[in-house]
Design a protein around this motif. Structure first.
Motif, mmCIF file in Angstrom:
data_model
loop_
_atom_site.group_PDB
_atom_site.id
_atom_site.type_symbol
_atom_site.label_atom_id
_atom_site.label_comp_id
_atom_site.label_asym_id
_atom_site.label_seq_id
_atom_site.Cartn_x
_atom_site.Cartn_y
_atom_site.Cartn_z
ATOM 1 N N ASP A 68 -45.985 7.259 -161.405
ATOM 2 C CA ASP A 68 -46.234 7.904 -160.109
ATOM 3 C C ASP A 68 -47.714 8.169 -159.853
ATOM 4 N N ASN A 69 -48.524 7.143 -159.865
ATOM 5 C CA ASN A 69 -49.964 7.251 -159.584
ATOM 6 C C ASN A 69 -50.681 8.188 -160.541
ATOM 7 N N THR A 70 -50.181 8.331 -161.752
ATOM 8 C CA THR A 70 -50.829 9.158 -162.763
ATOM 9 C C THR A 70 -50.937 8.359 -164.055
ATOM 10 N N LEU A 71 -52.136 8.335 -164.618
ATOM 11 C CA LEU A 71 -52.378 7.733 -165.921
ATOM 12 C C LEU A 71 -52.494 8.876 -166.919
ATOM 13 N N ARG A 97 -57.912 16.935 -183.166
ATOM 14 C CA ARG A 97 -56.816 17.692 -182.568
ATOM 15 C C ARG A 97 -56.084 16.845 -181.517
ATOM 16 N N ALA A 98 -54.880 17.226 -181.273
ATOM 17 C CA ALA A 98 -54.072 16.537 -180.265
ATOM 18 C C ALA A 98 -54.673 16.766 -178.884
ATOM 19 N N PHE A 99 -54.495 15.797 -178.006
ATOM 20 C CA PHE A 99 -55.020 15.921 -176.645
ATOM 21 C C PHE A 99 -54.103 15.217 -175.672
ATOM 22 N N GLU A 100 -54.270 15.570 -174.406
ATOM 23 C CA GLU A 100 -53.591 14.887 -173.311
ATOM 24 C C GLU A 100 -54.490 14.972 -172.094
ATOM 25 N N ARG A 101 -54.872 13.832 -171.561
ATOM 26 C CA ARG A 101 -55.692 13.775 -170.344
ATOM 27 C C ARG A 101 -54.905 13.043 -169.274
ATOM 28 N N ARG A 102 -54.966 13.575 -168.067
ATOM 29 C CA ARG A 102 -54.274 12.954 -166.935
ATOM 30 C C ARG A 102 -55.303 12.549 -165.893
ATOM 31 N N PHE A 103 -55.094 11.372 -165.323
ATOM 32 C CA PHE A 103 -55.962 10.847 -164.281
ATOM 33 C C PHE A 103 -55.094 10.451 -163.097
ATOM 34 N N VAL A 104 -55.481 10.878 -161.897
ATOM 35 C CA VAL A 104 -54.759 10.513 -160.682
ATOM 36 C C VAL A 104 -55.280 9.158 -160.232
ATOM 37 N N LEU A 105 -54.379 8.228 -160.047
ATOM 38 C CA LEU A 105 -54.735 6.879 -159.627
ATOM 39 C C LEU A 105 -54.505 6.725 -158.127
ATOM 40 N N ALA A 106 -55.374 5.977 -157.491
ATOM 41 C CA ALA A 106 -55.201 5.686 -156.066
ATOM 42 C C ALA A 106 -53.998 4.764 -155.894
ATOM 43 N N ASP A 107 -53.554 4.629 -154.672
ATOM 44 C CA ASP A 107 -52.432 3.738 -154.396
ATOM 45 C C ASP A 107 -52.773 2.319 -154.816
ATOM 46 N N HIS A 108 -51.796 1.629 -155.360
ATOM 47 C CA HIS A 108 -51.867 0.224 -155.751
ATOM 48 C C HIS A 108 -52.777 -0.043 -156.948
ATOM 49 N N ILE A 109 -53.146 0.991 -157.711
ATOM 50 C CA ILE A 109 -53.894 0.787 -158.954
ATOM 51 C C ILE A 109 -52.868 0.597 -160.065
#
Length: 160
Positions: A68-71, A97-109
């Motif tokens: 859903d447009n999230t990496l 240490r453990a990590f989690e990064r979220r990136f919002v992707l533009a449409d159609h990426i």
């Protein structure tokens, strides 16, 4: 000021509530953790590379997912490696240490792939706009000259 009021913008617009979510996600991401560090570079007209410093993590310790447009890039260090080094490490400057990064992707990426090399994770991204959504040129056809049709032609004089 921690909140933005978008209601004046939405009085005459329909379906733009996604914009408010994007702004809120961007604000929350700016306040979030900064580990691990990363770069985002544009490598072509429609291609990008996310490079993330993940020293100490192996390919099995990192999970890259797109939804859903999230990496999402998540890492979990192997517990066996941490137990082996407990007696030998005098100073730990490289975080494991453990990590989690979220990136919002533009449409159609779309996520094309990921590669781990020399402690850097490279995630290839590309914009792929479906053919149905691309602008297309409409050919204009010239109209034919109208033909005159006489409903009641005048009787021709007969030669005597």
């Amino acid at each position: 000021m921690n909140a933005f009021d978008f209601s004046p913008l939405f009085r005459s617009a329909i379906g733009f509530d996604r914009m408010a979510r994007l702004v809120e996600n961007a604000r929350a991401a700016a306040e979030g953790p900064s580990y691990p560090p990363y770069n985002i570079e544009k490598t072509g007209e429609d291609s990008y590379v996310l490079t993330m410093a993940v020293a100490g993590f192996g390919p099995d310790d990192i999970e890259v997912t797109g939804h859903d447009n999230t990496l999402t890039v998540a890492g979990k260090a192997a517990p066996a490696a941490a137990n082996q080094e407990n007696g030998r490490v005098l100073y730990r400057g490289i975080a494991g240490r453990a990590f989690e990064r979220r990136f919002v992707l533009a449409d159609h990426i779309v996520i094309e792939g990921a590669q781990l090399e020399h402690g850097l994770l490279h995630v290839a991204l590309k914009r792929q706009v479906p053919e149905a959504l691309k602008p297309r040129r409409i050919e204009i056809q010239a109209a034919r000259a109208p033909q005159r049709v006489l409903e009641n032609p005048a009787p021709q004089a007969q030669a005597a």
